[in-house]
Design an enzyme around this catalytic site. Structure first.
Site, short mmCIF file in Angstrom:
data_model
loop_
_atom_site.label_atom_id
_atom_site.label_comp_id
_atom_site.label_asym_id
_atom_site.label_seq_id
_atom_site.Cartn_x
_atom_site.Cartn_y
_atom_site.Cartn_z
N ASP A 70 0.87 -1.16 0.00
CA ASP A 70 0.00 0.00 0.00
C ASP A 70 0.91 1.22 0.00
OD1 ASP A 70 -2.41 1.28 -0.12
OD2 ASP A 70 -2.84 1.16 2.02
N PHE A 150 2.34 7.04 -13.41
CA PHE A 150 0.91 6.99 -13.13
C PHE A 150 0.62 7.76 -11.85
CE2 PHE A 150 0.67 3.93 -9.60
CZ PHE A 150 1.96 3.42 -9.62
N ASP A 153 2.43 10.96 -10.13
CA ASP A 153 3.78 11.17 -10.70
C ASP A 153 4.00 12.54 -11.36
OD1 ASP A 153 4.85 8.81 -9.82
OD2 ASP A 153 4.71 7.75 -11.72
P1 IMP Z 1 -2.68 2.39 -3.67
O1 IMP Z 1 -1.43 1.93 -3.01
O2 IMP Z 1 -2.97 1.60 -4.92
O3 IMP Z 1 -3.85 2.47 -2.72
O4 IMP Z 1 -2.37 3.83 -4.23
C1 IMP Z 1 -2.69 5.01 -3.54
C2 IMP Z 1 -2.67 6.18 -4.48
O5 IMP Z 1 -1.34 6.59 -4.69
C3 IMP Z 1 -3.29 5.95 -5.85
O6 IMP Z 1 -3.97 7.13 -6.23
C4 IMP Z 1 -2.10 5.71 -6.75
O7 IMP Z 1 -2.34 6.15 -8.07
C5 IMP Z 1 -1.04 6.58 -6.06
N1 IMP Z 1 0.27 5.98 -6.27
C6 IMP Z 1 0.72 4.79 -5.81
N2 IMP Z 1 1.99 4.59 -6.21
C7 IMP Z 1 2.33 5.68 -6.95
C8 IMP Z 1 3.51 6.05 -7.64
O8 IMP Z 1 4.52 5.33 -7.70
N3 IMP Z 1 3.47 7.24 -8.26
C9 IMP Z 1 2.39 8.07 -8.23
N4 IMP Z 1 1.28 7.77 -7.61
C10 IMP Z 1 1.24 6.57 -6.96
#
Ligand code: IMP
Length: 194
Positions: A70, A150, A153
């Protein structure tokens, strides 16, 4: 010979990043690869609990060693928000566009734009559960930059680089990113426990 490892995610962007990090060592399978359609919820208020819960749920469903992660974006001026709520920051629609717009709006009155991405990775093999953390520090830019990556970023500028994560080549992001750091720790653990 490469071994297969299960990653409790349906996020193909994350799977791709992790597969690149584990290349030559493991074939990463995601929930979609296994046609595992049930969404694993993230019901807790900490990254640690959510990661552990997802890994344990998948282990229970498939009886195979697996890992889950997470990630949260923690912005200092916003009291570490959006944090564990990063995916749903602007609402249940989980829209990246809306999340970034809200973040930029909420940061307008603040001069301190420092932030960090934090990933917690949980590994579960039925008998033990291990946690690995990865953090990358940076700042939130005023406008979106770049088309790669994504999520957040385009507005995350890692410390020491004059570009956003979305402007970086994948290999550089993987080397310095929160997820990259957590995975490197995980790989060390896997190698030491062989
Ligand atoms: P989750 O871990 O999938 O719950 O992600 C939480 C949020 O952080 C989501 O909106 C993802 O798009 C964002 N997120 C997770 N990892 C990255 C990353 O490496 N870069 C940018 N956004 C991220």
């Amino acid at each position: 010979m490469e071994k297969t490892i299960l990653f409790a995610t349906s996020n193909e962007n994350k799977k791709r990043e992790v597969q690149e990090l584990l290349h030559n060592q493991y074939i990463v399978q995601s929930l979609s690869d296994l046609h595992f359609e049930d969404e694993i919820p993230e019901p807790f208020n900490t990254l640690e609990e959510n990661a552990q819960y997802k890994a344990a749920q998948l282990y229970r469903a498939l009886n195979l060693p697996c890992f889950a992660e997470d990630t949260g974006l923690e912005v200092f001026s916003l009291g570490n928000a959006p944090g564990v709520k990063s995916a749903r920051y602007a609402g249940e629609q989980r829209s990246t566009e809306d999340n970034i717009s809200l973040l930029l709006r909420n940061l307008e009155p603040h001069t301190d734009r420092s932030a960090r991405f934090r990933t917690v990775l949980a590994y579960c093999d039925g008998t033990t559960s291990f946690l690995f953390e990865g953090i990358v520090e940076g700042t939130i830019g005023k406008i979106k930059r770049g088309t790669g990556g994504f999520g957040y970023d385009p507005v995350f500028m890692p410390m020491g680089y004059d570009c956003s994560f979305a402007e970086m080549d994948k290999a550089t992001k993987n080397k310095i990113s929160h997820r990259g750091i957590a995975i490197q720790k995980f790989i060390k653990y896997l190698q030491s426990s062989k």
